[in-house]
Structure formats: structure tokens, C-alpha cells
Write an enzyme that holds these catalytic residues in place. Structure first.
Site, short mmCIF file in Angstrom:
data_model
loop_
_atom_site.label_atom_id
_atom_site.label_comp_id
_atom_site.label_asym_id
_atom_site.label_seq_id
_atom_site.Cartn_x
_atom_site.Cartn_y
_atom_site.Cartn_z
N ALA A 1 0.84 -1.21 0.00
CA ALA A 1 0.00 0.00 0.00
C ALA A 1 0.87 1.25 0.00
CB ALA A 1 -0.95 0.00 1.20
N TYR B 1 2.66 4.24 -2.76
CA TYR B 1 2.02 5.12 -3.76
C TYR B 1 1.38 4.30 -4.88
CZ TYR B 1 4.48 8.91 -1.50
OH TYR B 1 4.92 9.81 -0.57
N LYS C 1 2.03 -4.72 5.04
CA LYS C 1 2.50 -5.24 6.32
C LYS C 1 2.17 -4.34 7.51
CE LYS C 1 7.32 -4.13 5.36
NZ LYS C 1 8.59 -4.80 5.13
N VAL D 1 3.85 -10.01 3.15
CA VAL D 1 4.03 -10.95 2.05
C VAL D 1 5.38 -11.63 2.20
CG1 VAL D 1 4.30 -11.15 -0.46
CG2 VAL D 1 2.61 -9.56 0.50
N GLU E 1 18.35 15.76 0.15
CA GLU E 1 17.17 16.18 0.93
C GLU E 1 17.37 15.90 2.42
OE1 GLU E 1 13.55 14.62 -0.94
OE2 GLU E 1 13.46 16.51 -2.05
N ASP F 1 8.20 1.11 -7.76
CA ASP F 1 9.64 0.84 -7.76
C ASP F 1 10.00 -0.61 -8.10
OD1 ASP F 1 9.88 3.46 -7.07
OD2 ASP F 1 11.23 3.14 -5.38
N ALA G 1 7.74 8.51 -6.87
CA ALA G 1 6.33 8.47 -6.47
C ALA G 1 5.46 9.00 -7.60
CB ALA G 1 6.14 9.31 -5.21
N GLN G 2 5.98 10.02 -8.28
CA GLN G 2 5.25 10.62 -9.40
C GLN G 2 4.88 9.54 -10.43
OE1 GLN G 2 6.21 14.01 -12.83
NE2 GLN G 2 7.60 13.79 -11.16
#
Ligand code: FAD
Ligand code: NAD
Length: 406
Positions: free
Chosen positions: A11, A13, A38, A80, A171, A302, A319-320
Site C-alpha cells: 500500500a 504510492y 505489512k 508478504v 534532501e 519501484d 512516487a510521481q
């Protein structure tokens, strides 16, 4: 007639966006949809550098998955363990789940490239638990230094090495640069005792940006005390710090009690261990995001590998892209349930912004370059937009970065 059984793994992006789009597009009688994750919560991976530096509380980075689902999606909190494509089943820590259609969105893990010691001695910015560990570890090092006798002070407790000057490394440094003065005050540590060193293997940092933007970023971070060692790959990590390569036969050891590894990502180990054909735990997908030879399996985010045919380079794992892919995956699943043709995924890359702390950033959006406050405001709008597309206005109110100008 039996409803087809759609199983979504992860669950993040990719997985969560697939689920919320499916619940909008399919009726109760059309399919059975199950989402497995998870944790009971989704976390904004894109904010993990803030939670890791301690500039944002971990609580702010996550929200309960059930809060954004309606009754059409059955959510199960399970880990999983194995994808068994031969028998169309997934093994979890609780039992097993079967599927007619599978969406794999298990996300990323840190890539250590087999460099000795990194698995054991470095932290990775990969999930909420890791972020909390980094934050707590740094705090503990400051507290430990403060409690040592003056004659016995070990300054390496106050040395932090960040491996990698890609987006994640830069970042994180931006957040750390803002947090250090606060920590110094809290733990009575003289600021000049603290060293934060970014070690980058490549000859330049953030190669996707123009020299103008890169220079802006380096200047902003250097001004706040961050040191850069560029063109000097980390070749080993030990309990004491890291060894970096400075020339063909020249090495330096940096003594540091905190090493944060931000030098790249790979897909999920679960994907790599399955019979799906993968490279660095990513599966190359067809134009409609299905796995070649497995028309009932979609990869999203990913764990998917997709070439940009124009540049002949893979699309970055972001994420985009994960969210854009998820919209296509949901549309294609609806098409398959209805017996229609699937469509090709067409990415719509809008650019990127790299934050340099809460109120500074650099970026290139729609081909235009931005720095400073305007880039930072745009980054917060992008962050809020991601929340909006999954949980609507109420999620933005609850978790969004509403103070754009701070
Ligand atoms: P993830 O977001 O990793 O989600 C995977 C989900 O699967 C998670 O919920 C996880 O708990 C779950 N999961 C994993 N293993 C299991 C298992 N065995 N069983 C059950 N559940 C499991 N991208 C951008 O576009 N913009 C940004 O500004 C940006 N900033 C970033 C900042 C940082 C610090 C980092 C690390 C990344 C950033 N990225 C950004 C990249 C982006 O976060 C990823 O590309 C994105 O999270 C991928 O989404 P995903 O759905 O594939 O996986
Ligand atoms: P990355 O692969 O983009 O950058 C990793 C950096 O580590 C590279 O500069 C690489 O040269 C360096 N490196 C590799 N091996 C090294 C070594 N041995 N020693 C020192 N340096 C080494 O990885 P990332 O920054 O983790 O980003 C992962 C993905 O997430 C990317 O697709 C990125 O676009 C995305 N992301 C985006 C944002 C954003 O848009 N703001 C923020 C974070 C991550």
C-alpha cells in the site's frame, strides 16, 4: 458468475493509488479486491528524510490505510513472504491468498551494491521504522557526547556521514542542516564539534540538474556547515566509520558513529526471490504494465522497470511515476474485467524538486528552473497533491503541509 479476484501487494504510492482508483471504477458485483500491506498504515516515503532527521514527527508521515478505502476493497494487514506465480497464490506471515489478477507494488529497499559492512553498520532511509532509528540514534550520540568527561570526549560521536548525493542524500542533508543547531542547543554541544560529511562516488552531485541549480544547493548546504567529498566512493563501512577511495591507491578513513546510506534503491527482495524475471529486484514490464508472459500480473512503482524509448534510459523510480502507473493499472484491470483491451502507459513527467530543508529547494518543473522559496512552496504543493489524489481534501487537511510559506 464468480467475481474475478484482484490482489494488490503493498500500500505504497503504487498499490494504494491502484486500490483507490479501482474502488471508484468497479462495482461490488464486478470484482473482489484485496489490498495487502505489512503495516496498518501507508507512509509518505517522500517525507522519510524529514522523519529521519527529526524535523517531522513520524506520526505526520503516515496515515491509516482504512481511512482512504471504502467497503469495496478488503484490506488485510499481513506481510508478504512469497509470490508463487505457478500456483497463482501469495504466501504471507498469516496464511495464503490466491488471485486471478495480481498487482505487485512492494516498493523499494536500499541498495548497498555489496559494499562490505554497509548492511550491518549503516542506516537506510527506507521506511518509518528506519527513520525513527536514525533520529533516535543521532539523539543518543549527542547525549552520549554530552555525558562524557571533558578529557575523554569522543568527537566521532558527533560525526555523521551521508553516503550518496542523489535526491535522498541531499534532501536528508537539508533537514539535518536545520536540525543540528537545535540538537546542539538541546544537548549542550558546541556547533563546531559537529561534522556532517556527504560522500559521493560520482564526480558531481545531482547530475540531473544544471550547474546553476547544483551550485545553489551546494552553497546553501555548505553555508550551514555540511561538508562534501565528491568523486570519492565509499568502499567499506565498519563499526568505527567509513573508508572512502580518494585515488587509484589512496584511501581515507572517516571516523563516524553515524553512517546514513542514501546511495540508491532497488526493488523488493520478495520480487527478486519469486520466479518473475527481475534485475535489481525490478521486473521489466510491457507497455500496459503487465509482465511479459504473465498477462494476469501487473508491476507498479519501484518494482517495475520501464524504458523511456526516447532517451533509451529507464524511467526513474519515483512516487510521481508510481502514482501515474497505478492509474493505468487500475484502468487496465477494469478493461480486463469487462473483457476490453488494455491501454499503453504514457508517463507525464512534470519535472522534479529537491528540497534543501523546510523552506529552501531547487527544481526543474515543466522545463523551468526554480530555487529558494518558490521551489520550496511548489514542493509542498506537490506533496499535498499526492495526498489529495489518494484521500481527497480531508486527507490534505489532516496530513498536508498547509503552511506553504514557513
Ligand atoms: P513504496 O512507497 O515503497 O511502498 C511499498 C509498500 O509496500 C509500503 O507500504 C510497504 O510497507 C509495503 N511492503 C513492503 N514489503 C512488504 C511485504 N513484504 N509485505 C507487505 N507489505 C510490504 N519520489 C518522487 O516522485 N518525489 C519525491 O519528492 C520523492 N522523494 C523521496 C524522498 C525519499 C527520502 C525517498 C527515500 C524517496 C523519494 N521518492 C520521491 C521516491 C518514492 O518515494 C518512491 O519512488 C515511491 O515510494 C515508490 O512507490 P511504491 O508504491 O513503488 O513503493
Ligand atoms: P540515486 O540513485 O538517485 O542517487 C544515489 C547517489 O549515490 C548517486 O549520486 C550515486 O553516484 C551515489 N553513490 C552510489 N554508490 C556510491 C558509493 N559507493 N559511495 C558514495 N556514493 C555513491 O538514489 P536516491 O537519491 O536514493 O533516489 C532514489 C530514487 O528516488 C530516484 O529515482 C530519485 O529520483 C527518487 N527520489 C526523488 C526525490 C525527489 O524527487 N525530490 C527525492 C528522493 C528520491
Amino acid at each position: 458468475m464468480k467475481r474475478p479476484n484482484i490482489l494488490i501487494l503493498g500500500a505504497g504510492y503504487g498499490g494504494l493509488t491502484t486500490a483507490v482508483n479501482l474502488q471508484k471504477k468497479l462495482g461490488y458485483d464486478e470484482a473482489e479486491i484485496t489490498l495487502v500491506n505489512k503495516n496498518s498504515y501507508h507512509y509518505e516515503s517522500t517525507w522519510l528524510h524529514e522523519a529521519s532527521a527529526g524535523t517531522l514527527k513520524p506520526e505526520r508521515v503516515r496515515y491509516e490505510i482504512k481511512d482512504v478505502l471504502n467497503k469495496k476493497v478488503h484490506f488485510v494487514q499481513e506481510a508478504v513472504e512469497k509470490i508463487d506465480i505457478k500456483n497463482k497464490r501469495v504466501v504471507t506471515n498469516i496464511g495464503e491468498l490466491t488471485y486471478d489478477y495480481l498487482v505487485v507494488g512492494l516498493g523499494f529497499e536500499g541498495e548497498t551494491f555489496g559494499i562490505e559492512g554497509l548492511d550491518k553498520f549503516a542506516f537506510g532511509i527506507t521506511n518509518v521504522n528506519d527513520a525513527r532509528k536514525i533520529r533516535d540514534h543521532i539523539n543518543t550520540q549527542f547525549a552520549e557526547w554530552a555525558s562524557q568527561e571533558v578529557s575523554e570526549k569522543d568527537d566521532s560521536l558527533l560525526t555523521i556521514v551521508v553516503g550518496g548525493a542523489g535526491f535522498t542524500g541531499i534532501e536528508f542533508l537539508g533537514e539535518l542542516a536545520n536540525k543540528i543547531p537545535e540538537l546542539c542547543k538541546e544537548y549542550d554541544v558546541p556547533k563546531e564539534k559537529v561534522r556532517v560529511i556527504c560522500v559521493e562516488a560520482a564526480p558531481a552531485v545531482l547530475p540531473m540538474y544544471s550547474p546553476k541549480l547544483v551550485n545553489y544547493a551546494i552553497k546553501a548546504l555548505t553555508k550551514k556547515g555540511i561538508e562534501f567529498s565528491v568523486g570519492t566512493p565509499v568502499v567499506q563501512a565498519t563499526e568505527e566509520g567509513v573508508k572512502i577511495k580518494k585515488g587509484p591507491n589512496e584511501f581515507e578513513f572517516i571516523k563516524a558513529s553515524t553512517v546514513v546510506w542514501a546511495a540508491g534503491v532497488r526493488g523488493s527482495r520478495i520480487v527478486e526471490e519469486s520466479d518473475l524475471p527481475s534485475k535489481r529486484a525490478r521486473v521489466a514490464v510491457e507497455d500496459d504494465l503487465r509482465v511479459p508472459g504473465y498477462p494476469d500480473i501487473f508491476m507498479v512503482g519501484d518494482c517495475a522497470f520501464l524504458m523511456n524509448k526516447e532517451t533509451e534510459r529507464p524511467y526513474p523510480t519515483t512516487a510521481q511515476i508510481a502514482m501515474q502507473q497505478a492509474i493505468t493499472v487500475a484502468e487496465n484491470l477494469v478493461a480486463m474485467v469487462k473483457g476490453e483491451e488494455t491501454k499503453t502507459f504514457v508517463p507525464n513527467l512534470k519535472g522534479s524538486i529537491c528540497s534543501l530543508g523546510n523552506s529552501d529547494a531547487i527544481g526543474n518543473v515543466f522545463g523551468k528552473e526554480f530555487t529558494g522559496k518558490s521551489a520550496s512552496i511548489m514542493k509542498k504543493i506537490i506533496d499535498n497533491r499526492a495526498l489529495y489524489f489518494i484521500g481527497g481534501t480531508s486527507l490534505v487537511w489532516k496530513k498536508g503541509k498547509l503552511n506553504l510559506f514557513k
